[in-house]
Scaffold this motif. Structure first.
Motif, short mmCIF file in Angstrom:
data_model
loop_
_atom_site.label_atom_id
_atom_site.label_comp_id
_atom_site.label_asym_id
_atom_site.label_seq_id
_atom_site.Cartn_x
_atom_site.Cartn_y
_atom_site.Cartn_z
N GLU A 129 0.85 -1.19 0.00
CA GLU A 129 0.00 0.00 0.00
C GLU A 129 0.89 1.25 0.00
OE1 GLU A 129 -3.18 2.39 2.85
OE2 GLU A 129 -2.44 0.40 3.43
N LYS A 130 0.68 2.10 -1.01
CA LYS A 130 1.47 3.33 -1.14
C LYS A 130 0.77 4.43 -0.33
CE LYS A 130 3.69 0.93 -4.30
NZ LYS A 130 2.75 -0.20 -4.51
N LYS A 131 1.25 4.59 0.92
CA LYS A 131 0.62 5.62 1.76
C LYS A 131 0.98 7.02 1.32
CE LYS A 131 -0.31 3.23 6.08
NZ LYS A 131 -0.14 3.30 7.55
N PHE A 132 2.24 7.19 0.88
CA PHE A 132 2.69 8.48 0.37
C PHE A 132 3.58 8.24 -0.86
CE2 PHE A 132 1.64 9.55 4.70
CZ PHE A 132 1.10 10.82 4.60
N VAL A 133 3.40 9.09 -1.85
CA VAL A 133 4.25 9.05 -3.05
C VAL A 133 4.76 10.47 -3.29
CG1 VAL A 133 4.33 8.71 -5.55
CG2 VAL A 133 3.10 7.09 -4.10
N GLY A 134 6.04 10.59 -3.60
CA GLY A 134 6.62 11.91 -3.87
C GLY A 134 7.76 11.81 -4.86
N TRP A 135 8.30 12.97 -5.18
CA TRP A 135 9.43 13.05 -6.11
C TRP A 135 10.43 14.08 -5.58
CZ3 TRP A 135 10.44 10.01 -10.25
CH2 TRP A 135 11.50 10.37 -11.07
N PHE A 136 11.70 13.68 -5.57
CA PHE A 136 12.76 14.57 -5.08
C PHE A 136 13.94 14.49 -6.05
CE2 PHE A 136 16.66 15.12 -2.53
CZ PHE A 136 16.46 16.43 -2.10
N CYS A 137 14.26 15.62 -6.68
CA CYS A 137 15.34 15.69 -7.69
C CYS A 137 15.05 14.66 -8.79
CB CYS A 137 16.69 15.46 -7.03
SG CYS A 137 17.16 16.77 -5.87
N GLU A 138 15.75 13.55 -8.80
CA GLU A 138 15.51 12.52 -9.82
C GLU A 138 15.10 11.20 -9.19
OE1 GLU A 138 20.24 11.38 -10.28
OE2 GLU A 138 19.24 12.57 -11.81
N TYR A 139 14.58 11.28 -7.97
CA TYR A 139 14.25 10.07 -7.21
C TYR A 139 12.75 9.98 -6.93
CZ TYR A 139 19.28 10.21 -6.37
OH TYR A 139 20.63 10.28 -6.52
N LEU A 140 12.24 8.76 -6.98
CA LEU A 140 10.85 8.46 -6.61
C LEU A 140 10.81 8.09 -5.13
CD1 LEU A 140 7.86 7.78 -7.34
CD2 LEU A 140 8.67 5.47 -7.90
N LEU A 141 9.90 8.71 -4.38
CA LEU A 141 9.78 8.49 -2.94
C LEU A 141 8.49 7.73 -2.65
CD1 LEU A 141 10.64 12.13 -1.76
CD2 LEU A 141 12.24 10.30 -2.38
N CYS A 142 8.58 6.73 -1.80
CA CYS A 142 7.38 5.97 -1.43
C CYS A 142 7.42 5.58 0.05
CB CYS A 142 7.26 4.68 -2.26
SG CYS A 142 6.79 4.93 -3.97
N VAL A 143 6.30 5.80 0.72
CA VAL A 143 6.09 5.22 2.05
C VAL A 143 5.13 4.06 1.85
CG1 VAL A 143 5.20 5.58 4.37
CG2 VAL A 143 6.48 7.41 3.23
N ILE A 144 5.61 2.85 2.13
CA ILE A 144 4.85 1.63 1.83
C ILE A 144 4.50 0.91 3.13
CG2 ILE A 144 4.90 -0.57 0.59
CD1 ILE A 144 7.01 0.66 -1.26
N ALA A 145 3.25 0.52 3.22
CA ALA A 145 2.78 -0.22 4.40
C ALA A 145 2.82 -1.71 4.12
CB ALA A 145 1.37 0.21 4.77
N ASP A 146 3.45 -2.46 5.02
CA ASP A 146 3.50 -3.92 4.92
C ASP A 146 2.39 -4.47 5.82
OD1 ASP A 146 4.00 -6.64 5.04
OD2 ASP A 146 6.17 -6.37 4.90
N GLN A 147 1.33 -5.01 5.19
CA GLN A 147 0.18 -5.47 5.95
C GLN A 147 0.52 -6.65 6.85
OE1 GLN A 147 -2.50 -3.76 6.00
NE2 GLN A 147 -1.94 -2.36 4.33
#
Length: 480
Positions: A129-147
Motif C-alpha cells: 500500500e502506497k501511503k505516500f508518493v513523492g518526487w525529489f530531484c531525480e528520485y521516486l519516494l514511497c512510504v509503503i505499508a506492509d500489511q
C-alpha cells in the motif's frame, strides 16, 4: 489543493468530484473563478478528488485530476475549460506526485504509474500500500505499508538506474514534504525525520563497495561530472575487471564515450596503453603522439610511428612535434625530415639547400668544408681553418640567398614550408636564416630574442632602428 506560478492559479478538489479554481493577478485585482467536474460515478465516494497537479508547458497550462478510479486531464487554455479521462484507474489520497519531467505519478497497491498529457506511460511494479508518493530531484519516494508485519518502509528509488537508493523502516507518517533541498517526513507522534542527499563522492564510495560500477558510471554521466571524476570511476572499474580477467569488457567500457573523451579519461587514469589503442584505432595520430611524447617520453617509438604514416600526415606531425623531437632525438628526426623532403612524387614545400642548392637538415660533412691537402700532406692549421671558415660563410650566404629568392617581397607565401625551414635553421644554428624568416613573418619578438641569445647588442640596436623606421618598410607598432 494545487497552486501554479507565476500568475495566481489555485485548484481545490472536493469529495463530490468538483474542482473549484481561482485564476488571476492579485496585484492588479484581476481575479476570476471557474468550476471543473470529473466524470460522475454512481458511488459518490469514487468521485472524490484524491490528487491534482498542474502541468505548465510554455503558455499552455493543464490540470491533472485523480480520483480513486480515474485520471483526468483539463486544458486551461481557452474558456470554457474542457477535460477528458486519460485512464479508468486512480489512487488514494497522498499517492499523487509530479516528476521533474512533468509526468504525473500515481501509486497503487500493486504498481506505480507515470502519465503524460497523451496518456499512461511507463510503470514500476512493486507491491504494498502506497501511503505516500513523492518526487525529489531525480528520485521516486514511497512510504509503503506492509500489511503482514504492520511496519512502514520509506524507499527512495532511482528509476534511471533501476535500483533502491535508500530504504529504512519508519513510524506512522502524517505528511511528506520536499523542501529546502531535503526530504521531510512528519510523523503522527509529531516527530520529524529529515533526509538529505549524499554528495557525489559518498555515493560513489557506496557503489564501489557494492561493485556497482556500471551504476557509478551512469551516475557521473547523468550528473555531468568532470573528466577527472569520470576517469576515477573508469579506473576503479578497470581494476575490478582486470582482477576478474575480463579484458574485453574493460576495453568495451572505454568505447562508451566519444573518442576524444575516452582518450582524455584513459590518460587521466594513467591507462596510457588503452588511450593509445583508442587513438590509433580512430586514426587520431596527434593524440597517439601526444601520449607517447608528453606522457611516456617514448621519443624513439614516436619517430617510428611518424615513419609509418603517409607523407602528408607525417609532415603535419613533424611540424607539430619537431622541436621536442629535435631536442631528444636530433639525428633520427633529421633523417625523417630528409626523407620527407626527398619523397618521390610531388616534393614537399620546404627549403632544400646545400652546396648543390639543397638545404639539408644536417651539418655539412667534414669533406665538404675541409680543403684538399697538397701532395706532400702538409698544410698549416691556420690555413685549414681559414679555408674552412670561408667555405662555411659561402654556404651560409648561398642558403640565405635561396631563402630570400624563394620568398620574394611581392609574394605572400614562400615556395617552402616555413615551419620546417625554421626547424632546420634552429638545428643548424643558422641565425641569419632565422632572422630573415622571423622578419618576413613579422615575429619581431623572436627577431630580438635571436640577437639577445647571440649577445649581439649592436645588431639588436640596429634591428630596432630598422624595424622602427616606417620609411624603411618597418613597423614601429610592436616596438612601442
Amino acid at each position: 489543493m494545487e497552486e501554479a506560478p507565476p500568475i495566481l492559479l489555485i485548484a481545490i478538489g472536493l469529495d463530490n468530484g468538483c474542482i473549484y479554481g481561482i485564476e488571476g493577478d492579485i496585484a492588479r485585482e484581476h481575479i476570476k473563478c471557474f468550476k471543473l467536474q470529473v466524470d460522475n460515478h454512481s458511488d459518490k465516494s469514487q468521485s472524490s478528488i484524491t490528487g491534482m497537479r498542474f502541468q505548465v508547458d510554455g503558455q499552455a497550462t493543464q490540470l491533472f485530476a485523480v480520483t480513486p478510479i480515474s485520471v483526468s486531464l483539463f486544458s486551461l487554455q481557452t474558456e470554457p475549460y474542457s477535460g477528458h479521462t486519460l485512464d479508468q484507474i486512480g489512487c488514494n489520497a497522498n499517492a499523487v506526485a509530479m516528476s521533474d519531467c512533468s509526468e504525473l505519478i500515481i501509486g497503487r497497491d500493486e504498481i506505480i504509474y507515470f502519465y503524460k498529457v497523451d496518456g499512461r506511460g511507463p510503470c514500476w511494479a512493486f507491491k504494498g500500500e502506497k501511503k505516500f508518493v513523492g518526487w525529489f530531484c531525480e528520485y521516486l519516494l514511497c512510504v509503503i505499508a506492509d500489511q503482514r508485519s504492520g511496519k512502514n518502509t520509506f524507499n527512495i528509488y532511482d528509476p534511471k538506474n533501476h535500483l533502491i537508493a535508500h530504504s529504512l523502516v519508519i513510524k506512522e507518517v502524517s505528511q511528506m514534504l520536499c523542501e529546502w533541498g531535503n526530504i521531510l517526513l512528519i510523523m503522527e507522534d509529531n516527530s520529524a525525520l529529515c533526509i538529505g542527499e549524499k554528495d557525489m563522492e559518498s555515493k560513489l564510495d557506496m557503489l564501489f563497495k557494492k561493485n556497482l560500477y556500471t551504476v557509478a558510471i551512469n551516475l557521473v554521466q547523468s550528473q555531468q561530472a568532470d573528466v577527472a571524476a569520470t576517469a576515477e570511476v573508469l579506473r576503479k572499474y578497470g581494476d575490478h575487471l582486470y582482477s576478474k580477467q575480463e579484458y574485453d569488457e574493460a576495453m568495451a567500457q572505454e568505447h562508451k564515450f566519444d573518442v576524444e573523451t575516452a582518450i582524455r579519461v584513459c590518460r587521466a587514469a594513467n591507462y596510457h596503453e588503452h588511450a593509445m589503442y583508442v587513438a590509433k584505432k580512430a586514426g587520431r595520430h596527434e593524440w597517439y603522439l601526444k601520449i607517447l611524447l608528453e606522457d611516456l617520453g617514448s621519443y624513439e617509438e614516436a619517430l617510428q610511428y611518424i615513419s609509418s604514416l603517409e607523407p602528408s600526415q607525417a609532415g603535419v606531425t613533424v611540424k607539430k612535434y619537431g622541436k621536442i623531437l629535435i631536442e631528444h632525438k636530433p639525428n633520427e628526426t633529421i633523417e625523417i625530415l630528409l626523407r620527407l623532403c626527398t619523397e618521390e612524387g610531388e616534393p614537399h614545400k620546404i627549403a632544400n639547400i646545400d652546396d648543390n642548392n639543397n638545404f639539408r637538415g644536417e651539418r655539412p660533412p667534414v669533406a665538404a668544408v675541409m680543403p684538399t691537402a697538397n701532395s706532400n700532406g702538409k698544410l698549416s692549421a691556420d690555413h685549414i681553418n681559414l679555408n674552412k671558415e670561408k667555405d662555411h660563410q659561402k654556404r651560409l650566404q648561398k642558403r640565405l640567398h635561396l631563402l630570400k629568392t624563394a620568398w620574394p617581397s611581392d609574394v605572400e607565401y614562400p615556395l617552402y614550408d616555413v615551419d620546417l625551414a625554421i626547424i632546420l635553421c634552429e638545428m643548424n644554428a643558422f641565425k641569419e636564416g632565422l632572422l630573415h624568416l622571423y622578419e618576413k613573418m613579422k615575429l619581431y619578438k623572436e627577431v630580438m630574442a635571436c640577437y639577445m641569445q647571440a649577445h649581439d647588442h649592436e645588431g639588436l640596436i640596429a634591428c630596432c632602428k630598422k624595424l622602427g623606421d616606417s620609411g624603411k618598410g618597418g613597423d614601429p607598432t610592436p616596438l612601442g
